[in-house]
Enzyme design. Structure first.
Site, PDB file in Angstrom:
ATOM      1  N   TRP A 120       0.821  -1.217   0.000  1.00  0.00           N
ATOM      2  CA  TRP A 120       0.000   0.000   0.000  1.00  0.00           C
ATOM      3  C   TRP A 120       0.852   1.262   0.000  1.00  0.00           C
ATOM      4  O   TRP A 120       0.361   2.342  -0.274  1.00  0.00           O
ATOM      5  CB  TRP A 120      -0.968   0.011   1.186  1.00  0.00           C
ATOM      6  CG  TRP A 120      -2.060  -1.008   1.059  1.00  0.00           C
ATOM      7  CD1 TRP A 120      -2.364  -1.979   1.961  1.00  0.00           C
ATOM      8  CD2 TRP A 120      -3.003  -1.160  -0.023  1.00  0.00           C
ATOM      9  NE1 TRP A 120      -3.419  -2.723   1.502  1.00  0.00           N
ATOM     10  CE2 TRP A 120      -3.833  -2.250   0.304  1.00  0.00           C
ATOM     11  CE3 TRP A 120      -3.218  -0.482  -1.232  1.00  0.00           C
ATOM     12  CZ2 TRP A 120      -4.859  -2.693  -0.533  1.00  0.00           C
ATOM     13  CZ3 TRP A 120      -4.237  -0.925  -2.067  1.00  0.00           C
ATOM     14  CH2 TRP A 120      -5.045  -2.010  -1.719  1.00  0.00           C
TER      15      TRP A 120
ATOM     16  N   LYS B 106     -12.176  -0.604   7.210  1.00  0.00           N
ATOM     17  CA  LYS B 106     -11.393  -1.297   8.231  1.00  0.00           C
ATOM     18  C   LYS B 106     -11.829  -0.869   9.637  1.00  0.00           C
ATOM     19  O   LYS B 106     -12.325  -1.689  10.375  1.00  0.00           O
ATOM     20  CB  LYS B 106      -9.900  -1.076   8.014  1.00  0.00           C
ATOM     21  CG  LYS B 106      -9.391  -2.008   6.912  1.00  0.00           C
ATOM     22  CD  LYS B 106      -8.577  -1.357   5.848  1.00  0.00           C
ATOM     23  CE  LYS B 106      -8.392  -2.283   4.653  1.00  0.00           C
ATOM     24  NZ  LYS B 106      -7.728  -1.630   3.554  1.00  0.00           N
TER      25      LYS B 106
ATOM     26  N   ASP C 155      -1.786   7.925   4.694  1.00  0.00           N
ATOM     27  CA  ASP C 155      -2.832   6.935   4.472  1.00  0.00           C
ATOM     28  C   ASP C 155      -3.002   6.192   5.792  1.00  0.00           C
ATOM     29  O   ASP C 155      -2.111   5.454   6.216  1.00  0.00           O
ATOM     30  CB  ASP C 155      -2.399   5.979   3.348  1.00  0.00           C
ATOM     31  CG  ASP C 155      -3.396   4.842   3.134  1.00  0.00           C
ATOM     32  OD1 ASP C 155      -4.405   4.773   3.849  1.00  0.00           O
ATOM     33  OD2 ASP C 155      -3.141   4.019   2.223  1.00  0.00           O
TER      34      ASP C 155
HETATM   35  C1  LIG Z   1      -7.210  -1.354   2.345  1.00  0.00           C
HETATM   36  C2  LIG Z   1      -6.193  -0.318   2.135  1.00  0.00           C
HETATM   37  C3  LIG Z   1      -6.171   0.484   0.982  1.00  0.00           C
HETATM   38  C4  LIG Z   1      -7.120   0.294  -0.172  1.00  0.00           C
HETATM   39  O1  LIG Z   1      -8.365   0.830   0.083  1.00  0.00           O
HETATM   40  P1  LIG Z   1      -9.484   0.838  -1.050  1.00  0.00           P
HETATM   41  O2  LIG Z   1     -10.625   1.427  -0.304  1.00  0.00           O
HETATM   42  O3  LIG Z   1      -9.694  -0.581  -1.467  1.00  0.00           O
HETATM   43  O4  LIG Z   1      -9.028   1.684  -2.172  1.00  0.00           O
HETATM   44  C5  LIG Z   1      -5.212   1.472   0.912  1.00  0.00           C
HETATM   45  N1  LIG Z   1      -4.312   1.657   1.882  1.00  0.00           N
HETATM   46  C6  LIG Z   1      -4.296   0.895   2.995  1.00  0.00           C
HETATM   47  C7  LIG Z   1      -3.274   1.143   4.054  1.00  0.00           C
HETATM   48  C8  LIG Z   1      -5.241  -0.121   3.152  1.00  0.00           C
HETATM   49  O5  LIG Z   1      -5.220  -0.883   4.255  1.00  0.00           O
END
Ligand SMILES: *Cc1c(COP(=O)(O)O)cnc(C)c1O
Length: 355
Positions: free
Chosen positions: A100, A191, A167
């Site tokens: 990610w 999440k 992020d």
């Molecule tokens: C799950 C995740 C993503 C992707 O998220 P989407 O909503 O599927 O685009 C991006 N960054 C991290 C750290 C994640 O855990």
């Protein structure tokens, strides 16, 4: 009894599932479903306002920071961030700490120059690089606070004077941080905050409007701020589920209270992993994630046997990501300590039988 250790979409509080179900049938005794009300009605405006206010309260945000609910998941933020913050002749600094962490680097390079300050790819992203230099002339520094797939987490905020962008998809609201230090935070909801389909963005409005680039309205954070996250039809139900989860979090005592439980869950599981030689955590100790715990076994036959046992005991989502193998156990806010206690018992039982 099911114990849900899924990495995302993942477990939410039981009361949120019940309240969300009720709202599909009859929202707030209106005789209408949440799925059929207009997004510009006072009914939904109240939901959006409460969700926004709860984020501001739970994260202790100051008045420079705006809260947005946008479409497209965290993956859209990978390009929306550089589109709004990075001029073509400018540079942004990125830390590459996982799957990610590497994706936003690729997207940002479409808009300007990207300097990768450090990477842990050399060891399959099993640690967080230390002592890296963040260039002072970069437009911003971007990093992933918690690496969902590899199971590492940055425990301190990097020291820099340039705008910080993070992020936080997989550890948002799981621990206290000085969130006002960040110029921009984004997190897919699925999440720790709610249902898939909405993305929470916190942005310091003072950093916007500085790039020369023209961009579509839907990409422009300023347009979303002006329109109160209602530039078009927002994901009404997903935002409603976020609001319910945020209410639940506040009832639990907020981030400080949930962080205590999260610490207990992670300590119990890592202690067990460290004690049983059959299991081997893959991540450097100092960088272990309290949200996603990754471990392997040296014998593939035993891995299969342990997975089968987990399944029999009602444990969902313990299989590791295909890029790491082994196991990944996610301990998001809504997962009760009791689920970890039961997992640990199953591990001990398995170790006695297979040692
Ligand atoms: C799950 C995740 C993503 C992707 O998220 P989407 O909503 O599927 O685009 C991006 N960054 C991290 C750290 C994640 O855990």
């Amino acid at each position: 009894m099911i114990h849900n250790f899924n990495a995302g979409p993942s477990i939410l509080p039981r009361q949120v599932f019940e309240q969300a179900s009720q709202a599909i049938v009859d929202f707030n005794n209106t005789g209408l479903s949440i799925l059929e009300i207009g997004h510009r009605t006072p009914l939904f405006q109240a939901v959006l306002d409460e969700a926004r206010a709860l984020i501001k309260e739970l994260m202790h945000l100051d008045n420079d920071h705006e809260v947005l609910f946008l479409h497209g998941g965290a993956t859209t933020q990978f390009f929306q961030v550089p589109m709004n913050l990075l001029d073509e002749d400018a540079k942004a600094a990125y830390l590459d700490c996982g799957v990610w962490g590497s994706k936003p680097i690729k997207e940002a390079a479409l808009f300007g120059t990207v300097e990768v300050v450090a990477s842990s790819k050399d060891k399959n992203y099993s640690y967080i690089p230390k002592h890296f230099q963040i260039p002072e002339d970069a437009a911003y520094f971007h990093y992933t606070t918690n690496n969902t797939i590899e199971g590492t987490q940055m425990h301190a905020i990097p020291d820099t004077r340039i705008p910080l962008v993070a992020d936080m998809s997989s550890d948002i609201l799981s621990r206290n941080m000085d969130f006002n230090r960040f110029a921009l935070i984004y997190a897919g909801a699925q999440k720790n905050i709610g249902a898939a389909g909405v993305n929470m963005v916190v942005v310091n409005k003072n950093i916007l409007g500085k790039v020369k680039r023209r961009m579509p309205s839907m990409m422009d954070y300023r347009k979303h701020i002006e329109n109160g996250s209602m530039l078009n039809t927002p994901p009404v139900f997903a935002i409603y589920v976020c609001m319910l989860t945020l209410r639940w979090l506040k009832e639990q005592g907020g981030v400080t209270a949930i962080e205590k439980i999260n610490d207990q869950k992670a300590a119990l599981l890592y202690d067990t992993l460290d004690r049983i030689p059959l299991f081997r955590p893959t991540v450097e100790k100092a960088d272990r994630s309290k949200m996603n715990v990754v471990f392997v076994m040296d014998n593939p036959d035993q891995e299969k046997a342990f997975l089968d046992l987990c399944k029999k005991e009602g444990m969902i989502g313990v299989k590791g990501h295909r890029s790491v193998g082994g196991f990944r156990v996610s301990l998001y806010n809504a997962l009760p300590l009791s689920s970890v206690q039961i997992l640990v018992e199953v591990m001990q039982h398995f170790a006695l039988k297979h040692a």
